[in-house]
Design a protein around this motif. Structure first.
Motif, short mmCIF file in Angstrom:
data_model
loop_
_atom_site.label_atom_id
_atom_site.label_comp_id
_atom_site.label_asym_id
_atom_site.label_seq_id
_atom_site.Cartn_x
_atom_site.Cartn_y
_atom_site.Cartn_z
N TYR A 1 -36.46 -0.46 70.57
CA TYR A 1 -36.32 -1.86 70.07
C TYR A 1 -35.34 -2.43 70.67
O TYR A 1 -34.04 -2.32 70.73
N SER A 2 -35.72 -3.70 71.16
CA SER A 2 -34.83 -4.68 71.83
C SER A 2 -34.68 -6.15 71.04
O SER A 2 -35.75 -6.70 70.91
N TRP A 3 -33.62 -6.28 70.45
CA TRP A 3 -33.30 -7.51 69.33
C TRP A 3 -32.68 -8.56 70.13
O TRP A 3 -31.66 -8.48 70.79
N ASP A 4 -33.06 -9.70 69.87
CA ASP A 4 -32.28 -10.89 70.13
C ASP A 4 -32.42 -11.84 68.82
O ASP A 4 -33.64 -12.23 68.54
N PHE A 5 -31.19 -12.20 68.47
CA PHE A 5 -31.00 -13.00 67.09
C PHE A 5 -30.98 -14.20 67.18
O PHE A 5 -30.89 -15.19 66.39
N GLY A 6 -30.94 -15.02 68.41
CA GLY A 6 -31.17 -16.18 68.80
C GLY A 6 -29.75 -17.07 68.74
O GLY A 6 -29.64 -18.20 68.96
N ASP A 7 -28.81 -16.32 68.36
CA ASP A 7 -27.38 -16.96 68.58
C ASP A 7 -26.73 -16.45 69.55
O ASP A 7 -25.34 -16.43 69.65
N GLY A 8 -27.18 -15.72 70.39
CA GLY A 8 -26.36 -15.12 71.62
C GLY A 8 -26.03 -13.56 71.53
O GLY A 8 -25.61 -12.93 72.29
N THR A 9 -26.43 -13.10 70.54
CA THR A 9 -26.34 -11.72 70.23
C THR A 9 -27.61 -10.92 70.50
O THR A 9 -28.75 -11.25 70.11
N GLN A 10 -27.51 -9.88 71.21
CA GLN A 10 -28.50 -9.03 71.69
C GLN A 10 -28.10 -7.41 71.43
O GLN A 10 -27.12 -7.13 71.60
N MET A 11 -29.14 -6.62 71.06
CA MET A 11 -28.88 -5.32 70.87
C MET A 11 -30.22 -4.45 71.18
O MET A 11 -31.18 -4.98 71.04
N VAL A 12 -29.95 -3.02 71.40
CA VAL A 12 -31.08 -2.17 71.69
C VAL A 12 -30.75 -0.92 70.78
O VAL A 12 -29.72 -0.33 70.72
N THR A 13 -31.92 -0.63 69.69
CA THR A 13 -31.80 0.42 68.96
C THR A 13 -32.92 1.25 69.00
O THR A 13 -34.10 0.86 69.53
N GLU A 14 -33.10 2.34 68.43
CA GLU A 14 -34.17 3.22 68.22
C GLU A 14 -34.57 3.24 66.90
O GLU A 14 -35.74 3.91 66.55
N ASP A 15 -33.97 2.49 65.93
CA ASP A 15 -34.29 2.32 64.69
C ASP A 15 -35.12 1.04 64.46
O ASP A 15 -34.53 -0.11 64.96
N PRO A 16 -36.12 0.77 63.82
CA PRO A 16 -36.87 -0.44 63.29
C PRO A 16 -36.27 -1.18 62.48
O PRO A 16 -36.83 -2.31 62.28
N VAL A 17 -35.16 -0.66 61.85
CA VAL A 17 -34.22 -1.67 60.90
C VAL A 17 -33.07 -1.69 61.37
O VAL A 17 -31.99 -1.04 61.90
N VAL A 18 -32.46 -3.25 61.35
CA VAL A 18 -31.29 -3.70 61.82
C VAL A 18 -30.52 -4.22 60.57
O VAL A 18 -31.57 -5.12 59.98
N TYR A 19 -29.22 -4.57 60.42
CA TYR A 19 -28.57 -5.34 59.63
C TYR A 19 -27.73 -6.47 60.42
O TYR A 19 -26.99 -6.32 61.58
N TYR A 20 -27.80 -7.73 60.12
CA TYR A 20 -27.12 -8.82 60.90
C TYR A 20 -26.63 -9.67 59.87
O TYR A 20 -27.10 -10.17 58.99
N ASN A 21 -25.32 -10.47 60.33
CA ASN A 21 -24.84 -11.50 59.59
C ASN A 21 -24.67 -12.75 60.44
O ASN A 21 -24.03 -12.87 61.56
N TYR A 22 -25.31 -13.79 60.06
CA TYR A 22 -25.26 -15.06 60.84
C TYR A 22 -24.18 -15.73 60.07
O TYR A 22 -23.94 -16.02 58.90
N SER A 23 -23.11 -16.49 60.90
CA SER A 23 -21.87 -17.02 60.35
C SER A 23 -22.22 -18.64 60.47
O SER A 23 -21.31 -19.42 60.01
N LEU A 24 -23.24 -19.18 61.14
CA LEU A 24 -23.63 -20.44 61.37
C LEU A 24 -24.68 -21.05 60.73
O LEU A 24 -25.53 -20.11 60.32
N ILE A 25 -24.91 -22.12 60.17
CA ILE A 25 -26.13 -22.62 59.58
C ILE A 25 -27.01 -23.41 60.64
O ILE A 25 -26.44 -23.75 61.67
N GLY A 26 -28.18 -23.35 60.38
CA GLY A 26 -29.14 -23.85 61.29
C GLY A 26 -30.22 -22.98 61.15
O GLY A 26 -30.68 -21.89 60.44
#
Length: 422
Positions: free
Chosen positions: A177-202
């Motif tokens: 799984y290759s993730w792109d969260f739209g705020d410049g953060t990307q990651m690759v995992t083998e798990d279909p579940v990730v946890y993320y914290n956005y610090s900006l509104i929008g």
């Protein structure tokens, strides 16, 4: 005439004899076919379609007790049929699509003893077959909000990929799984579940690319590695709670003057704002004022007071996350009374008087011997007596001394008598 009637009578009698042997006729429109499928599916995966015969008026009609009374007819080409199950009033087929596309599958029901008769019910469903992985993204937050499409900043988000695979086609596959969260953060995992914290509104778009690989043995090519991919996305609206309202405006004003109050909202727009003037600072009731849509974090409201008195701005605001109230007191003076207008000139006049008195006292002390007798008071003292007299109830002793020394010497009350000695 008699010979002509004989053939007709014989035909009628023949039809009457064959009538009991005709199949039972079922009135059309009394029943419906409900179709259920687990489509969409990827190419090579098995798709299941179930057709159920029900009464058209929600079951008020009784279905026949004979389990072999009806027959289901399917048309599923070009899908390949892999299995079929028949029950009393339902039929289920399993099919596989070898090419991507949308394929119609139709079914109709007739009585079992008359398959060429008019159908009792018919229906159609379109199956979607794709060459990509099938699934969707689910986003949740560890707090329940009345607006499920909005999320809070600085709060952990749970993003999950839910794979749609009812036939377990990918049970032997490994996923990346290759993730792109739209705020410049990307990651690759083998798990279909990730946890993320956005610090900006929008508004942000989460993008996910899924890659599945597995080994498969084919009669032609032998053993090989198979691969399927899928691209998914989800739009997230990150907002801040409405923590409060900052009110900037005067606390005193005169009647018939235009008053402007600026509201600064400590939260994310868009907002719904409502306000009303009350004698006391009380919360607004439902439908007590007309709501206004605000697309920014600041809003100006204006009002002209016609009557004097004490008022309170009751303000209510709401965004898609939370709501809040705020109050602002205002004292309205009549136009004839101007306390603020009199305060500054009066203070200025008193300051000038005290400065003048101190100046005269210092001047008198320095030039006491050089003063010239003058029956008339100095012009400054006379002016001060005329202008400032009403404002001073009791003059300082230095001032009285200046006035006393500014006058000339009074003549004696009697003249001395000259005496002569003889």
């Amino acid at each position: 005439m008699a010979p002509a009637l004989c053939p007709r009578v014989s035909r009628i009698l023949c039809l009457a004899c064959l009538l009991p042997l005709a199949p039972a006729v079922v009135a059309t429109g009394l029943y419906e076919l409900h179709l259920v499928t687990d489509s969409p599916a990827t190419t090579g995966a098995e798709v299941t379609i179930t057709a159920s015969l029900v009464a058209s008026d929600n079951g008020s009609l009784d279905l026949p007790t004979d389990t072999h009374f009806y027959h289901f007819h399917w048309i599923h080409a070009p899908l390949l049929l892999t299995g079929k199950t028949e029950e009393a009033f339902s039929s289920t087929i399993r099919a596989v699509g070898t090419a991507p596309g949308d394929f119609p599958v139709s079914v109709w029901v007739t009585t079992a003893d008359c398959r060429m008769c008019q159908p009792v019910a018919r229906s159609l469903v379109v199956l979607s077959v794709t060459e990509f992985i099938v699934g969707n993204l689910a986003v949740t937050q560890n707090m329940s909000l009345p607006w499920p499409s909005s999320y809070l900043t600085k709060t952990v988000l749970k993003v999950s990929f839910l794979r749609h695979d009812p036939s377990n086609f990918f049970q032997a596959a490994s996923f990346l799984y290759s993730w792109d969260f739209g705020d410049g953060t990307q990651m690759v995992t083998e798990d279909p579940v990730v946890y993320y914290n956005y610090s900006l509104i929008g508004t942000f778009t989460v993008k996910l690319k899924v890659v599945a690989e597995w080994e498969q043995t084919t009669p032609d090519a032998g053993k090989g590695v198979m691969q399927k991919t899928g691209d998914f996305s989800a739009s997230l609206k990150l907002q801040e709670t409405l923590r409060g309202i900052q009110v900037l405006g005067p606390n005193q004003i005169q009647t018939f003057q235009k008053m402007t109050v600026t509201l600064n909202f400590l939260g994310s727009p868009p907002l719904t704002v409502c306000w009303r003037l009350k004698p006391e600072c009380l919360p607004l009731e439902e439908r007590e004022c007309h709501p206004v849509s605000v697309a920014s974090t600041a809003y100006n409201l204006t009002h002209v007071f016609r009557d004097a008195g004490d008022y309170c701005f009751s303000i209510w605001a709401e965004n898609v996350v939370s709501e809040t109230h705020q109050y602002h007191r205002v004292q309205v003076w009549p136009s004839s009374i101007r306390p603020a207008v009199f305060a500054f000139p009066c203070a200025t006049l008193i300051t000038m008087m005290l400065a003048f008195i101190m100046y005269m006292a210092l001047r008198t002390a320095a030039h006491q011997k050089d003063m010239v007798e003058n029956p008339e008071p100095p012009a400054g003292v006379k002016c001060c007596q005329t202008c400032c007299g009403p404002f001073l109830l009791e003059a300082p002793s230095e001032y009285l001394e200046v006035v006393r020394e500014s006058h000339g010497l009074l003549p004696p009350l009697y003249k001395s008598v000259k005496t002569y000695t003889v």
